[in-house]
Write an enzyme that holds these catalytic residues in place. Sequence first.
Site, PDB file in Angstrom:
ATOM      1  N   GLU A   1     -11.403   0.226  -3.239  1.00  0.00           N
ATOM      2  CA  GLU A   1     -10.542   0.748  -2.172  1.00  0.00           C
ATOM      3  C   GLU A   1      -9.303   1.383  -2.808  1.00  0.00           C
ATOM      4  OE1 GLU A   1      -9.488  -2.672   0.236  1.00  0.00           O
ATOM      5  OE2 GLU A   1      -8.326  -3.593  -1.362  1.00  0.00           O
TER       6      GLU A   1
ATOM      7  N   ASP B   1       0.815  -1.230   0.000  1.00  0.00           N
ATOM      8  CA  ASP B   1       0.000   0.000   0.000  1.00  0.00           C
ATOM      9  C   ASP B   1       0.847   1.278   0.000  1.00  0.00           C
ATOM     10  OD1 ASP B   1      -2.108  -1.836   0.478  1.00  0.00           O
ATOM     11  OD2 ASP B   1      -2.055  -1.485   2.641  1.00  0.00           O
TER      12      ASP B   1
HETATM   13  O1  FUB Z   1      -3.318  -3.361   3.597  1.00  0.00           O
HETATM   14  C1  FUB Z   1      -4.633  -3.593   4.029  1.00  0.00           C
HETATM   15  C2  FUB Z   1      -5.593  -3.252   2.958  1.00  0.00           C
HETATM   16  O2  FUB Z   1      -5.362  -4.078   1.830  1.00  0.00           O
HETATM   17  C3  FUB Z   1      -5.488  -1.865   2.406  1.00  0.00           C
HETATM   18  O3  FUB Z   1      -5.960  -0.874   3.253  1.00  0.00           O
HETATM   19  C4  FUB Z   1      -6.246  -2.063   1.155  1.00  0.00           C
HETATM   20  O4  FUB Z   1      -6.189  -1.012   0.251  1.00  0.00           O
HETATM   21  C5  FUB Z   1      -5.630  -3.342   0.642  1.00  0.00           C
HETATM   22  O5  FUB Z   1      -4.415  -3.104  -0.009  1.00  0.00           O
END
Ligand code: FUB
Length: 325
Positions: A224, A16
């Site tokens: 996301e 991320d």
């Molecule tokens: O790293 C945890 C979660 O997985 C992140 O917040 C999301 O975007 C995904 O990458």
Amino acid sequence: MKTEKRYLVPGDYMADPAVHVFDGKLYIYPSHDWESGIAENDNGDHFNMKDYHVYSMDDVMNGEITDHGVVLSTEDIPWAGRQLWDCDVAFKNGKYYMYFPLKDQNDIFRIGVAVSDKPYGPFVPEANPMKGSYSMDPAVLDDGDGNYYMYFGGLWGGQLQRYRNNKALESAILPEGEEEALTARVARLSDDMMEFAEEPRPVIILDENGMPLTAGDTERRFFEASWMHKYNGKYYFSYSTGDTHLLCYAIGDNPYGPFTYQGVILTPVVGWTTHHGIAEFKGKWYLFHHDCVPSEGKTWLRSLKVCELQYDADGRIITIEGIDK
Ligand code: FUB
């Protein structure tokens, strides 16, 4: 497009990546994956991260990468429950503000702020999360005119489906089929960078007919991993489609949108999640992201990667292959 790629932190699992240029160096603010032994599920409990490191570099594709060590841990955050997910950092008036999502002691994601005098921390957390914050994956745009905007939110384990109009629902509702998709939120930050200056609003992504993307359009709708960058005066909102594993982008004329869907930045990588940061450094553009090749496909043990990102003459991003064929 097949392009040269580089793993950045071979000795550890980082994911991320948020990326920014501060004081002439490129800084990376990743999530720090580790083997916590939590079983994999749709809530993402296996992403059980508990601290952040910061990295910096002078040369993206070939130079050394400096690890500035642990800069914030759950044990230092008074309201912490569990799971430090994707963070971002913004600079204003001599201070660096780290925004991080974390579940509180009721297992509800909130967004916290931690402050430092240096881009490489350590960051000192505020006693409470930001008022009115919810869900996860904050990304902050410095618009260059004194205004800063936070983009945030994520489906499933990210809990966005538990809210409408910034209020918690009694139970989660995920739109389906032809219903309008749930999407990220955006809010301008207060002058002191500690709170929202306004009610968060939806980041509307339109299709080629000017209609908001629908929930059933899983290869294009938001899931996301919000990121915002500017190129030639336009606002490029990029994000992950989650269960279809694409990094996509949409372009708008201002920080609030609406944004019109443009295409795929990165095709699926090895691993379930896909998440990124985009930055210009020393005259070139780069895509930072993660995959699970080094952990042989363990979705919760991800490794940081970078490659060059290119635009065509019309400002469209040239699609990069997640897996080299
Ligand atoms: O790293 C945890 C979660 O997985 C992140 O917040 C999301 O975007 C995904 O990458």
